[in-house]
Design an enzyme around this catalytic site. Structure first.
Site, PDB file in Angstrom:
ATOM      1  CB  SER A   2      -0.920   0.008   1.226  1.00 22.01           C
ATOM      2  OG  SER A   2      -0.184  -0.172   2.419  1.00 22.01           O
ATOM      3  CG  ASP A  41       2.269  -6.754   1.187  1.00 23.64           C
ATOM      4  OD1 ASP A  41       1.930  -7.938   1.269  1.00 23.64           O
ATOM      5  OD2 ASP A  41       1.470  -5.804   1.057  1.00 23.64           O
ATOM      6  CE  LYS A  74      -0.091  -8.348   3.544  1.00 23.74           C
ATOM      7  NZ  LYS A  74      -0.680  -8.267   2.205  1.00 23.74           N
ATOM      8  CD  GLU A 127      -2.603  -8.742  -2.407  1.00 22.00           C
ATOM      9  OE1 GLU A 127      -3.286  -8.897  -3.455  1.00 22.00           O
ATOM     10  OE2 GLU A 127      -2.306  -7.613  -1.971  1.00 22.00           O
ATOM     11  CD  GLU A 156      -7.512  -5.422   1.841  1.00 22.91           C
ATOM     12  OE1 GLU A 156      -6.421  -6.003   1.732  1.00 22.91           O
ATOM     13  OE2 GLU A 156      -7.707  -4.245   1.479  1.00 22.91           O
TER      14      GLU A 156
HETATM   15  O1  KIV Z   1      -0.416  -3.397   1.613  1.00 17.29           O
HETATM   16  C1  KIV Z   1      -1.046  -3.337   2.675  1.00 17.29           C
HETATM   17  O2  KIV Z   1      -0.980  -2.360   3.436  1.00 17.29           O
HETATM   18  C2  KIV Z   1      -1.883  -4.480   3.027  1.00 17.29           C
HETATM   19  C3  KIV Z   1      -2.904  -4.269   4.083  1.00 17.29           C
HETATM   20  C4  KIV Z   1      -4.080  -3.614   3.457  1.00 17.29           C
HETATM   21  C5  KIV Z   1      -3.266  -5.528   4.772  1.00 17.29           C
HETATM   22  O3  KIV Z   1      -1.774  -5.507   2.440  1.00 17.29           O
END
Ligand code: KIV
Length: 263
Positions: free
Chosen positions: A45, A83, A112, A114, A181
């Site tokens: 994000s 992420d 993380k 997705e 989410e």
């Molecule tokens: O990129 C991010 O901040 C996220 C959150 C919305 C969980 O994946």
């Protein structure tokens, strides 16, 4: 007892006090969150709130590594998740090579990814090599163009069952926790009950094992769009603008610098 959580203590937290996860993109904010947050997510994000892009898709692995290094410097006592950006985990081998880069170039505790069932093989490959993986199911921001927008999930029973399958597949593949989410609250609750790993919600109601918010949303700093699920704990944008206005008028009136700011 040291404050920093581990994969083990995070997994044990299931069913007790909900976990608090917040995003951070730099050492400045990470230092502020360090004594408070259970987990910090260096979310892609950042491509929107930090880099000003319309979605997360153009974030690169180099950018994520740079920001994760900064967050790790600022928050040495907090469990940090990096992420994996769009396009960096299309195959198991690509995911492994890129996750190894994250581990070698940063002090991140986990990565993380997705995707639920369809990413289970990849998650299994990573966890079998000793990489801690946080899953992410439900609304997947990296699929925004493919799905034609940000779509709330869990609106019918078929989708609810698919989400439960996703969570179970991610758990079976060895993930230590899971972000859910943009999912109807009753369905998110069923997902949380279906797995033994903590389920951290964002826009998924309160009946899960923790909550995550993007820091610039919850501090009211990101003005272009405020999702329904965001609670703004501060009117950060107004506070910043008022302070900068005052600085400008102090400069113009020569009220700044005063004697105490002068050598
Ligand atoms: O990129 C991010 O901040 C996220 C959150 C919305 C969980 O994946």
């Amino acid at each position: 007892m040291p404050k920093k959580l581990t994969v083990t203590s995070i997994m044990k937290a299931k069913g007790s006090t909900p976990l608090m996860m917040i995003t951070a993109y730099d050492a400045l904010f990470a230092r502020l969150f360090n004594p408070i947050a259970d987990m910090i997510l260096v979310g892609d994000s950042l491509n929107m709130s930090f880099a000003g892009k319309p979605d997360t898709l153009s974030a690169s692995l180099d950018q994520m590594i740079y920001h994760t290094q900064a967050v790790c410097s600022g928050a040495p006592d907090t469990f940090i998740i990096c992420d994996m950006p769009f396009g960096t985990y299309k195959t198991s081998e690509e995911a492994l090579a890129n996750a190894i880069r994250v581990y070698q170039d940063t002090k991140a505790d986990a990565i993380k990814i997705e995707g639920g069932k369809r990413k289970a093989d990849i998650i299994e490959r990573l966890t079998s090599e000793g990489i801690a993986v946080c899953g992410h199911i439900g609304l997947l921001p990296q699929s925004v163009r493919g799905e034609g927008g940000y779509k709330v999930k869990g609106k019918d029973e078929t989708n609810a069952l698919a989400l439960i399958d996703d969570a179970k597949a991610v758990e079976a593949a060895g993930a230590f926790c899971l972000v859910i989410e943009g999912v109807k609250a009753d369905v998110a609750e069923r997902v949380a009950l279906a797995v033994a790993i903590p389920v951290i919600g964002i826009g998924a109601g309160s009946a899960v094992d923790g909550q995550v918010l993007v820091f610039s949303d919850m501090l009211g700093l990101y003005e272009p769009f405020v999702p329904k699920f965001v609670k703004q704990y501060l009117d950060g944008a107004e506070a910043v603008k008022a302070a900068v206005e005052t600085f400008k008028s102090d400069v113009q009136s020569r009220a700044f610098p005063a004697q105490e700011h002068t050598y």
